[in-house]
Motif scaffolding. Structure first.
Motif, short mmCIF file in Angstrom:
data_model
loop_
_atom_site.label_atom_id
_atom_site.label_comp_id
_atom_site.label_asym_id
_atom_site.label_seq_id
_atom_site.Cartn_x
_atom_site.Cartn_y
_atom_site.Cartn_z
N ALA A 1 17.38 -8.20 -11.61
CA ALA A 1 16.93 -6.97 -12.01
C ALA A 1 16.85 -6.56 -13.38
O ALA A 1 15.69 -6.07 -13.93
N ARG A 2 17.61 -7.25 -14.25
CA ARG A 2 17.93 -6.94 -15.72
C ARG A 2 16.40 -7.71 -16.09
O ARG A 2 15.77 -6.98 -17.51
N ARG A 3 15.91 -8.62 -15.81
CA ARG A 3 14.91 -9.47 -16.32
C ARG A 3 13.63 -8.69 -15.97
O ARG A 3 12.57 -8.57 -16.84
N LEU A 4 13.60 -8.17 -14.78
CA LEU A 4 12.25 -7.28 -14.32
C LEU A 4 12.23 -5.95 -15.32
O LEU A 4 11.12 -5.59 -15.67
N ARG A 5 13.48 -5.17 -15.42
CA ARG A 5 13.60 -3.97 -16.56
C ARG A 5 12.99 -4.64 -17.76
O ARG A 5 12.36 -3.70 -18.38
N LEU A 6 13.37 -5.61 -18.27
CA LEU A 6 13.02 -5.98 -19.55
C LEU A 6 11.62 -6.28 -19.70
O LEU A 6 10.97 -5.87 -20.90
N LEU A 7 10.93 -6.54 -18.61
CA LEU A 7 9.46 -6.57 -18.54
C LEU A 7 8.75 -5.29 -18.21
O LEU A 7 7.48 -5.08 -17.86
N GLY A 8 9.68 -4.26 -17.85
CA GLY A 8 9.16 -2.95 -17.86
C GLY A 8 8.94 -2.50 -16.38
O GLY A 8 8.09 -1.73 -15.90
N VAL A 9 9.31 -3.33 -15.49
CA VAL A 9 8.96 -3.14 -13.84
C VAL A 9 10.13 -2.31 -13.54
O VAL A 9 11.39 -2.59 -13.84
N ASP A 10 9.88 -1.48 -12.55
CA ASP A 10 10.92 -0.30 -12.08
C ASP A 10 11.68 -1.14 -11.29
O ASP A 10 11.14 -1.55 -10.04
N ALA A 11 12.96 -1.30 -11.37
CA ALA A 11 13.83 -2.32 -10.62
C ALA A 11 14.89 -1.70 -10.24
O ALA A 11 16.00 -1.83 -11.30
N ALA A 12 15.25 -1.17 -9.30
CA ALA A 12 16.48 -0.24 -9.09
C ALA A 12 17.51 -1.42 -8.58
O ALA A 12 17.06 -2.43 -7.93
N TYR A 13 18.87 -1.27 -8.82
CA TYR A 13 19.81 -2.30 -8.66
C TYR A 13 21.33 -1.62 -7.99
O TYR A 13 21.62 -0.79 -8.83
N GLU A 14 21.76 -2.08 -7.07
CA GLU A 14 23.13 -1.83 -6.66
C GLU A 14 24.05 -2.55 -7.18
O GLU A 14 24.17 -3.64 -6.64
N PRO B 1 0.83 -1.28 0.04
CA PRO B 1 0.14 -0.07 0.03
C PRO B 1 0.81 1.27 0.02
O PRO B 1 2.01 1.25 0.43
N GLY B 2 0.30 2.52 -0.46
CA GLY B 2 0.75 3.56 -0.16
C GLY B 2 1.94 4.40 -1.17
O GLY B 2 2.22 5.24 -1.05
N ALA B 3 2.12 3.42 -2.36
CA ALA B 3 3.05 3.94 -3.15
C ALA B 3 3.12 3.17 -4.74
O ALA B 3 2.66 1.98 -4.48
N PRO B 4 3.29 3.53 -5.60
CA PRO B 4 3.70 2.80 -6.87
C PRO B 4 4.55 1.59 -6.73
O PRO B 4 5.54 1.77 -5.96
N LEU B 5 4.29 0.43 -7.19
CA LEU B 5 5.09 -0.65 -6.88
C LEU B 5 6.28 -0.54 -7.57
O LEU B 5 6.47 -0.60 -8.67
N ARG B 6 7.49 -0.32 -6.65
CA ARG B 6 8.97 -0.46 -7.11
C ARG B 6 9.74 -1.29 -6.45
O ARG B 6 9.32 -1.51 -5.19
N PHE B 7 10.89 -1.71 -7.04
CA PHE B 7 11.71 -2.45 -6.21
C PHE B 7 13.20 -2.07 -6.26
O PHE B 7 13.66 -1.08 -6.97
N LEU B 8 13.84 -2.50 -5.02
CA LEU B 8 15.44 -2.48 -5.06
C LEU B 8 15.92 -3.74 -4.75
O LEU B 8 15.57 -4.55 -4.00
N LEU B 9 16.85 -3.97 -5.71
CA LEU B 9 17.65 -5.52 -5.67
C LEU B 9 19.16 -5.28 -5.18
O LEU B 9 19.90 -4.31 -5.55
N ASP B 10 19.54 -6.07 -4.03
CA ASP B 10 20.85 -5.91 -3.68
C ASP B 10 21.74 -6.63 -4.82
O ASP B 10 21.24 -7.01 -5.91
N VAL B 11 23.23 -6.39 -4.44
CA VAL B 11 24.20 -6.70 -5.46
C VAL B 11 24.26 -8.22 -5.99
O VAL B 11 24.81 -8.46 -7.01
N HIS B 12 23.69 -9.13 -5.25
CA HIS B 12 23.39 -10.63 -5.68
C HIS B 12 22.41 -10.92 -6.81
O HIS B 12 22.46 -12.02 -7.08
#
Length: 246
Positions: A101-114, A85-96
């Motif tokens: 992360a790349r596959r989520l982005r390929l599908l148009g999903v907002d996926a930040a990655y360190e 709840p409370g925000a557009p669905l966005r993700f943050l993925l750790d270094v591993h």
């Protein structure tokens, strides 16, 4: 803890987090009359991000509840799909989790990655600041108090990881709309706009291009397109009927 005992049972989906001795049915756990049920559940190895509900003698209680000797506790798994709840669905993925992360982005999903290890405190803080769901296989990271929201990634195989995240959160899928390198949004681009990134063969063979608005990287249907198309089609086949705009 050496106080009165309660009896704790974890859902089958969560038994991988606890010791083998606690995986079969209800097991006794000592309490001290002060520690919360949330603390006790985490001490057993279950991240609270994975606990979908805590029941004490059949009634739902918050993680702040302090258990009393003799009570029976059931730790439920998170219901799927899980709503954030409370925000557009966005993700943050750790270094591993770079491939995920790349596959989520390929599908148009907002996926930040360190791509570098910035440390657990910084990751948890970024999750809270940007209101992103942190995806990780690090149980300790998922226990950080400053974390806004998180989820354990149950598999080490990229295909299974992707299905796990899509099935759990069911994000809106917009394939080919994000940069797999930086997570920026793509736009249609003319050949002249990306000419400096094209080699001779590519310039002669392709006429349709996209470019990242953030980093400027150019995209076209190159040698790996069929492999990427297969990933997209599998995701759409399984999740398009559950996802708005897919």
């Amino acid at each position: 803890m050496n106080g009165p005992e309660i009896h704790v049972e974890v859902a089958p989906e969560l038994r991988l987090f606890v010791t083998p001795a606690r995986r079969a049915g209800s097991t006794p756990v000592s309490t001290d009359g002060v520690s919360t049920l949330g603390h006790l559940v985490e001490s057993l190895g279950v991240p609270l991000t994975e606990a979908g509900g805590l029941l004490v003698d059949g009634r739902t209680v918050p993680v702040s509840y302090v258990p009393v000797g003799g009570e029976r506790v059931l730790v439920r798994a998170v219901a799927r799909p899980q709503r954030v709840p409370g925000a557009p669905l966005r993700f943050l993925l750790d270094v591993h989790l770079g491939t995920l992360a790349r596959r989520l982005r390929l599908l148009g999903v907002d996926a930040a990655y360190e791509s570098t290890d910035i440390g657990d405190p910084a990751l948890a803080t970024r999750s809270a600041t940007e209101r992103r769901v942190l995806l990780s296989r690090d149980r300790g990271l998922l226990r950080r108090r400053e974390l806004w929201a998180g989820a354990f990634v149950y598999s080490t195989a990229p295909d299974d990881q992707l299905r796990d995240v899509l099935g759990r959160f069911r994000p809106e899928l917009r394939p080919w709309s994000r940069c797999t390198a930086c997570n920026g949004v793509l736009r249609a681009a003319g050949k002249d706009e990306v000419a400096d990134q094209l080699k001779g063969g590519t310039e002669r063979s392709y006429d349709v291009f996209a470019q990242c608005r953030a980093c400027g990287r150019a995209y076209w249907k190159g040698a790996h397109h069929e492999q990427l198309e297969a990933i997209v089609e599998r995701a759409l086949d399984e999740f398009a009927d559950r996802t708005e705009g897919a």
